[in-house]
Design an enzyme around this catalytic site. Structure first.
Site, PDB file in Angstrom:
ATOM      1  N   HIS A  84       1.700   4.938  -2.630  1.00 57.87           N
ATOM      2  CA  HIS A  84       1.759   6.405  -2.310  1.00 57.87           C
ATOM      3  C   HIS A  84       3.308   6.693  -2.926  1.00 57.87           C
ATOM      4  CE1 HIS A  84      -1.679   6.532  -0.157  1.00 57.87           C
ATOM      5  NE2 HIS A  84      -1.440   5.920   0.732  1.00 57.87           N
ATOM      6  N   HIS A 112       0.771  -1.090  -0.132  1.00 61.50           N
ATOM      7  CA  HIS A 112      -0.011   0.078   0.166  1.00 61.50           C
ATOM      8  C   HIS A 112       0.854   1.199   0.087  1.00 61.50           C
ATOM      9  CE1 HIS A 112      -3.356   2.425   1.047  1.00 61.50           C
ATOM     10  NE2 HIS A 112      -2.469   3.270   2.005  1.00 61.50           N
ATOM     11  N   GLU A 113       1.962   1.256   1.050  1.00 61.92           N
ATOM     12  CA  GLU A 113       2.837   2.478   0.903  1.00 61.92           C
ATOM     13  C   GLU A 113       3.515   2.839  -0.312  1.00 61.92           C
ATOM     14  OE1 GLU A 113       2.001   4.727   3.224  1.00 61.92           O
ATOM     15  OE2 GLU A 113       0.880   3.554   4.352  1.00 61.92           O
ATOM     16  N   HIS A 146      -5.358   7.611  -2.298  1.00 61.26           N
ATOM     17  CA  HIS A 146      -6.133   6.440  -1.759  1.00 61.26           C
ATOM     18  C   HIS A 146      -7.393   6.314  -2.763  1.00 61.26           C
ATOM     19  CE1 HIS A 146      -4.927   6.775   2.623  1.00 61.26           C
ATOM     20  NE2 HIS A 146      -4.093   6.098   2.044  1.00 61.26           N
TER      21      HIS A 146
END
Length: 490
Positions: free
Chosen positions: A221, A217-218, A227
């Site tokens: 970014h 997930h990170e 998101h």
């Protein structure tokens, strides 16, 4: 987070009732305060104020921002703080702000290279080093499988993506639960850097917090994704375990990241160390190149000796719960490490004075201007820097020596040579009757102040290598210490 996600909120909200909606009136001040913090961190550029507050955001009212949050999480949009809304706010989640379906970071930043390096500078004791390396490589492979990107792990130096398992910036974590990790969008300096909260229990299973899912997930970014509102997406803000065996990047995330970098048509990219010097099948004939003139190697001065008894500070302030000192173009001995100011705030090379206002805003003063910075985002707010005259200081003041916010009176003291001013933060106006002489109004601290900060109800004034602990309410100096005594030199 379905599909993976990494994250916690800044706080854990205690839900009073396990069933039924809460009263529509906002009667629980603690829950209201926590809701304000949540909305300010994840759904507002400037901040959010509650009904009847003395200050309201220039962008969003509390109710409007709450509706935005409820709509994002597919809740009933009421603009009221009900139990379902509080339950979502309490979920472990990512520290990144919330945007829409396979959203991109503001400005759609991207890497302008196809080989990205990453370095793990410290490891969690919850897993072996090999397990961490494998989980990180596996998470990055989700992206190299669908993008024309390669990832290479390095063991020293500065990588494009620096990975740590502790507080490594101005966005501290909040203990177990809440915010699990955060990452920075592509860019120079901290761009791409990814930080995991060591207070969590990191695992490779469904117990604790799964490192692979959070890292994946990170890294979204770190590549430029925001998101997603799709609950099965990897980039959904809140954490939920899913089976990791054979896990592939969900369609929503794949479409979002491919919109930035394009499609990997070869599907041969890996996170192993690639051969950066492949041998061509035919040896090309090199064209003659002009001999370049050597560039002089800049000399980087070493950081000041923090344990020197003659140590002086340019400025000092708490930023949330950490104490930062500024000296010679370097910021912070947080965790007793020095960092260059320009690497944290581009455009700033030196800080003359600094103070934190209500743990939400950081003011940095240099020369005849000042910067206002959102602490939750660590970004300079629009319209800054502004001239010191905006505080009500006369044009003759071209530099402030020190500044400190005193929370009991809601006044900020601004020190210039042997005088100081008192600025009323509530009404945004300088108090009348100033400036006043330091030695007569604040007896016991001398005639000059180089740096100042507030800690646990006391003010600390530095001049030269010494510092005075001061009771501001009683106007009484309590003791004098060396600046270096804050530096953990024993």
């Amino acid at each position: 987070m379905e599909g993976a996600l990494a994250v916690k909120t800044l706080m854990i909200v205690v839900i009073v009732s396990l069933c039924g909606a809460m009263p529509t009136t906002l009667s629980n001040q603690e829950e209201l305060t926590k809701a304000q913090e949540y909305l300010s961190q994840f759904f507002s550029e400037v901040g959010v104020s509650a009904p009847n507050s003395t200050w309201r955001s220039s962008l969003d009212s509390f109710e409007d921002t709450l509706r935005k949050m409820q709509e994002f999480f597919a809740l009933e949009v009421t603009g009221q703080l009900d139990s379902n809304t509080l339950e979502v706010m309490a979920r472990p989640r990512c520290g990144f702000t919330d945007v829409a379906t396979y959203g991109h970071s503001d400005g759609r930043p991207k890497w302008d290279k196809t080989l990205l390096t990453y370095r793990i500078t410290d490891y969690t004791p919850d897993l072996s080093q090999n397990e961490v390396d494998t989980a990180i490589a596996k998470a990055l492979k989700l992206y190299s499988d669908v993008l024309p990107l390669d990832f290479k792990q390095i063991d020293n130096g500065t990588a494009d993506i620096m990975i740590v398992f502790k507080h490594g910036d101005f966005s501290p974590f909040d203990g177990r639960g809440g915010v699990l990790a955060h990452a920075y969008s592509p860019g120079v300096g901290r761009g791409g850097d990814t930080h995991f909260d060591e207070d969590e229990t990191w695992t490779l299973t469904s117990t604790g917090i799964n490192l692979f899912l959070v890292a994946a997930h990170e890294f979204g970014h770190a590549l430029g994704l925001g998101h997603s509102q799709v609950q099965t997406a990897l980039m959904y803000p809140t954490y939920k375990y899913v089976k990791t065996e054979g896990y592939k990047l969900p369609d929503d995330d794949r479409q979002g990241v491919q919109a930035i970098y394009g499609v990997n048509i070869t599907s041969t990219h890996t996170t192993t160390k690639p051969d950066l010097n492949p041998q061509p099948t035919k040896k090309p004939v090199p064209k003659p190149q002009p001999i370049p003139k050597p560039n002089p190697t800049p000399t980087l001065q070493p950081p000041p000796d923090r344990c020197n008894r003659n140590l002086t500070f340019d400025a000092a302030t708490f930023i949330q719960r950490s104490l930062y000192f500024f000296k010679d173009g370097r910021s912070s001995w947080d965790s007793i490490t020095a960092r260059r100011i320009a690497s944290v705030w581009p455009g700033l090379s030196k800080v003359d004075a600094a103070y934190e206002y209500k743990k939400t805003t950081l003011y940095l003063l240099t020369g005849n201007h000042y910067w206002r910075i959102s602490i939750s985002r660590n970004t300079v707010l629009p319209g800054y820097p502004k001239p010191l005259s905006d505080f009500g200081l006369p044009p003759s003041v071209i530099k402030v020596d020190a500044a400190v916010y005193e929370p009991f009176t809601s006044k900020t003291l601004l020190f210039v040579n042997d005088k100081y001013w008192s600025y009323n933060e509530r009404v945004h106006k300088m108090d009348s009757g100033y400036p006043k002489f330091i030695h007569s109004e604040l007896p016991g601290i001398g005639n000059r102040v180089d740096a100042a900060f507030e800690n646990k109800g006391y003010l600390y004034f530095s001049h030269g290598s010494t510092q005075t602990e001061y009771n501001y309410q009683r106007k009484r100096a309590l003791r004098t210490v060396l600046n270096s005594e804050w530096m953990d030199c024993h």
